[in-house]
Design a protein around this motif. Sequence first.
Motif, PDB file in Angstrom:
ATOM      1  N   ASP A 104       0.821  -1.206   0.000  1.00 27.29           N
ATOM      2  CA  ASP A 104       0.000   0.000   0.000  1.00 27.29           C
ATOM      3  C   ASP A 104       0.859   1.261   0.000  1.00 27.29           C
ATOM      4  OD1 ASP A 104      -2.658   1.128   0.019  1.00 27.29           O
ATOM      5  OD2 ASP A 104      -2.215   1.779   2.064  1.00 27.29           O
ATOM      6  N   SER A 105       1.905   1.282   0.803  1.00 27.10           N
ATOM      7  CA  SER A 105       2.761   2.477   0.844  1.00 27.10           C
ATOM      8  C   SER A 105       3.541   2.639  -0.455  1.00 27.10           C
ATOM      9  CB  SER A 105       3.712   2.433   2.040  1.00 27.10           C
ATOM     10  OG  SER A 105       4.626   1.372   1.914  1.00 27.10           O
ATOM     11  N   MET A 106       3.929   1.532  -1.100  1.00 26.26           N
ATOM     12  CA  MET A 106       4.620   1.618  -2.384  1.00 26.26           C
ATOM     13  C   MET A 106       3.685   2.189  -3.444  1.00 26.26           C
ATOM     14  SD  MET A 106       5.160   0.266  -5.642  1.00 26.26           S
ATOM     15  CE  MET A 106       3.933  -0.977  -5.465  1.00 26.26           C
ATOM     16  N   VAL A 107       2.429   1.726  -3.483  1.00 32.44           N
ATOM     17  CA  VAL A 107       1.453   2.244  -4.442  1.00 32.44           C
ATOM     18  C   VAL A 107       1.194   3.724  -4.176  1.00 32.44           C
ATOM     19  CG1 VAL A 107      -0.969   2.115  -5.159  1.00 32.44           C
ATOM     20  CG2 VAL A 107       0.366   0.024  -4.919  1.00 32.44           C
ATOM     21  N   THR A 108       1.054   4.094  -2.914  1.00 29.57           N
ATOM     22  CA  THR A 108       0.837   5.502  -2.559  1.00 29.57           C
ATOM     23  C   THR A 108       2.007   6.360  -3.019  1.00 29.57           C
ATOM     24  OG1 THR A 108      -0.494   4.844  -0.651  1.00 29.57           O
ATOM     25  CG2 THR A 108       0.383   7.085  -0.651  1.00 29.57           C
ATOM     26  N   SER A 109       3.221   5.888  -2.800  1.00 31.76           N
ATOM     27  CA  SER A 109       4.394   6.664  -3.224  1.00 31.76           C
ATOM     28  C   SER A 109       4.458   6.774  -4.750  1.00 31.76           C
ATOM     29  CB  SER A 109       5.671   6.058  -2.676  1.00 31.76           C
ATOM     30  OG  SER A 109       5.986   4.839  -3.330  1.00 31.76           O
TER      31      SER A 109
END
Length: 109
Positions: free
Chosen positions: A98-103
Amino acid sequence: MAVCIAVIAKENYPLYIRSTPMESELKFHYMVHTSLDVVDEKISTMGKALVDQRELYLGLLYPTEDYKMFRKLHNSYTDVMCNPFYNPGDRIQSRAFDSMVTSMMIQVC
């Protein structure tokens, strides 16, 4: 510009959908399923006409300049699949994914 990233199971249900802004998530959920219907229709019509199933080339599905973004997403998805606690077919609930997609979405926007 990526405004929605979706990971779809081979049975055509979403494993993960993330959009910006969050208020548009339902709209993009609908668009993802509509796009899958188009791909399914193309595969089913081509499958009847062709003897060799390896000939099911769908054309370019993403712009070539977004290849780096696709590669980053694919590598992160592979990390999720390699997690021994993840059951294939379950919704993706990984904080790292999720944090990779957000970034990725922040970098693109």
